[in-house]
Write an enzyme that holds these catalytic residues in place. Sequence first.
Site, mmCIF file in Angstrom:
data_model
loop_
_atom_site.group_PDB
_atom_site.id
_atom_site.type_symbol
_atom_site.label_atom_id
_atom_site.label_comp_id
_atom_site.label_asym_id
_atom_site.label_seq_id
_atom_site.Cartn_x
_atom_site.Cartn_y
_atom_site.Cartn_z
ATOM 1 N N THR A 55 0.819 -1.199 0.000
ATOM 2 C CA THR A 55 0.000 0.000 0.000
ATOM 3 C C THR A 55 0.863 1.264 0.000
ATOM 4 O O THR A 55 0.668 2.168 -0.818
ATOM 5 C CB THR A 55 -0.931 0.005 1.226
ATOM 6 O OG1 THR A 55 -1.700 -1.200 1.239
ATOM 7 C CG2 THR A 55 -1.874 1.193 1.191
ATOM 8 N N TYR A 147 -2.343 -10.903 2.826
ATOM 9 C CA TYR A 147 -2.284 -9.511 3.270
ATOM 10 C C TYR A 147 -3.708 -9.030 3.471
ATOM 11 O O TYR A 147 -4.421 -8.733 2.509
ATOM 12 C CB TYR A 147 -1.525 -8.697 2.216
ATOM 13 C CG TYR A 147 -1.419 -7.208 2.451
ATOM 14 C CD1 TYR A 147 -1.797 -6.610 3.650
ATOM 15 C CD2 TYR A 147 -0.903 -6.392 1.446
ATOM 16 C CE1 TYR A 147 -1.681 -5.242 3.846
ATOM 17 C CE2 TYR A 147 -0.776 -5.019 1.630
ATOM 18 C CZ TYR A 147 -1.175 -4.454 2.828
ATOM 19 O OH TYR A 147 -1.057 -3.095 3.007
ATOM 20 N N LYS A 177 -0.263 -10.965 7.029
ATOM 21 C CA LYS A 177 0.018 -9.565 7.346
ATOM 22 C C LYS A 177 -1.330 -8.974 7.692
ATOM 23 O O LYS A 177 -2.164 -8.739 6.822
ATOM 24 C CB LYS A 177 0.656 -8.837 6.170
ATOM 25 C CG LYS A 177 0.909 -7.345 6.437
ATOM 26 C CD LYS A 177 1.403 -6.645 5.182
ATOM 27 C CE LYS A 177 1.722 -5.181 5.411
ATOM 28 N NZ LYS A 177 0.579 -4.359 5.814
ATOM 29 N N GLY A 202 -0.072 -5.053 11.249
ATOM 30 C CA GLY A 202 0.054 -3.960 10.301
ATOM 31 C C GLY A 202 -0.603 -2.653 10.701
ATOM 32 O O GLY A 202 -0.807 -1.795 9.853
ATOM 33 N N SER A 221 4.304 1.482 7.358
ATOM 34 C CA SER A 221 4.943 2.587 6.646
ATOM 35 C C SER A 221 5.725 3.491 7.588
ATOM 36 O O SER A 221 6.766 4.043 7.214
ATOM 37 C CB SER A 221 3.886 3.398 5.893
ATOM 38 O OG SER A 221 2.933 3.943 6.802
#
Length: 322
Positions: A55, A147, A177, A202, A221
Amino acid sequence: MSTMAAVNDKKPKGLAAATFTPLTTDGEINLSLIGPYVDYLTQKQGVKQIFVNGTAGEGMSLTVAERKMLAEEWCKKAKGKMDYVIVHVGCLSFRDSQELARHAVEIEADAIAAIAPFFLKPNSADALRKFLQEVASAAPTLPFYYYHIPSITGVNVSVPDVLEDIGSLIPSFSGVKFSSADLMEFGLCFSHSPPHWTFLFGVDEQLLSGLAMGAQGAVGSTYNYMGSQMNKLIAAFENNNLEEARRIQFKMQDLIQYAKTLGFDLGVNKQLMSELSGLSLGPPRLPVMPCPPEHGRSIAQKFHSLFPEASVLMQHVMGNHL
């Protein structure tokens, strides 16, 4: 060597950065930054695992050819420097996903992952399992991760239902994930799964909760620029120092909450990484809009106020890369 022995030989553990994709001002892939990016993560953040083309990496906004080019460069530059590279191969078409999965084998990625297709969505756990089976079958020697990110895909099929008997369909299946704040669902996944599976949490702002529920690692991220701080959180948790772990998590939540007041989307997050790392990662790809530079600078200032111990390091890094 059996297939199971091959896929279980290596496991991710700890933090993995969900990498951003460097683009030029014209929106083209900028491979020249991958090497410095790897060095920044390993040397400055203590992060030696990456999740590529997910993403944060805008994988679904890239062509198959671009995703191959990026995955290959990440694997090449990570070789000898990083411990684990997961390549996201999910696409709306399982044929495209299979092509990316086969390519991941060729470039010696450590594992692959795939999201659920989100235009024509699977309407049952069985449909999603069969889709994932087709993807994983193209790379039977690589560990395969589902995911789960329902806030993006809109696919809310129960993950425990998806995992039911999935090992018999996908011998390379290695875990999930899990990018959802539903801790009950995460707990049900973990508590009813075999011990050789790995669950990667995540939701960065809830990392401590994920660790308490059994997560063996995390993909996010914010670990691109907060890896060193969140590694301290993990160390504190493992040493049973919950007070210190909470202190770090609460500060991280304060940063995310402040960023949300400025519209904390992918464009803002990518700009923040550029501000904090000194790597000019470029704009996001449409339809995501670029972040006003002043927003990135404002959030970076908030980061430095919350984590003053990191300020000198960050400023030094920016001086080296600007």
